[in-house]
Write a protein that holds these residues in place. Structure first.
Motif: not given
Length: 228
Positions: A159-167
């Motif tokens: 689920a998107p809410a369970d993802c962390v993005v590195f940017e």
């Protein structure tokens, strides 16, 4: 020293490439410099809006009345030029150990580069390409649209809410936010863009499997400066 509690936990990490895993600034600037000269811009004018976007999306911002077909043609030429020019492309400090720590943990590459360029830059930096990747060919809209990050999460089954993005870029952080994801900002461009956590480079981060499942992210203290 690694702190006792993680700064963030997630079930999956979604990783940008340029500026996050690889330092390709010199090659990017060489390529955009050619285009800028041909189209009446300074390199500074172009670089203010280019980070994180596909090239044709940057061109559309700079030349809003220009036909999309011309931007797409220039985009193809730029991708070919960048793929052939990997001089000076190196890993962001800490990237090799960071990716090694992610082996066996859910993660994906989500980049505005196409597959050929992503492969060339990761190879030049001697970094493994994640098994799950979203490149320019896989999406219909460039960052800051969230499509790429949502596709990465869906491919991993997270689920998107369970993802962390590195940017590292504004366009990328806006895309992650629009996808409903938390963000670790990497490098100086990201410092003032409101990420949930920020690191100067990937040496300041430790990644482990969380005891309760998922992934735990720890910020670490900088190494002490030797004294005479």
């Amino acid at each position: 020293m690694t702190p006792a509690a993680p700064v963030l936990t997630a079930r999956a990490l979604l990783l940008d490439m340029d500026g996050t895993l690889v330092n390709s600034d010199a090659a990017v600037e060489r390529s955009w410099g050619v285009w800028a000269d041909e189209n009446g811009f300074t390199l500074d004018e172009v670089m203010k809006v280019s980070h994180g976007r596909q090239a044709h999306a940057t061109m559309a911002v700079l030349l809003p009345d220009r036909p999309a077909e011309r931007n797409l043609a220039d985009n193809r030429a730029m991708l070919a030029r960048e793929t052939a020019d990997t001089d000076g492309v190196v890993p962001v400090p800490g990237a090799p150990a960071f990716l090694a720590a992610l082996a066996g943990l859910p993660h994906a590459l989500v980049t505005s580069a196409d597959a050929a360029l992503a492969g060339a830059r990761m190879a030049a930096a001697d970094l493994p390409v994640p098994a799950v990747r979203v490149t320019a060919e896989d999406v219909t809209a460039s960052k800051p649209d969230p499509e790429g990050f949502l596709l990465g999460a869906a491919t991993l089954g997270i689920a998107p809410a369970d993802c962390v993005v590195f940017e590292d870029s504004e366009a990328g952080i806006l895309a992650a936010r629009a996808a409903g994801m938390r963000v670790v900002g990497v490098g100086p461009r990201a410092a003032d863009l409101g990420p949930d956590a920020h690191v100067e480079d990937l040496t300041r981060l430790r990644v482990t499997a969380a005891p309760s499942g998922g992934i735990a992210l720890y910020l670490t203290e900088p190494a002490p400066v030797p004294t005479a």
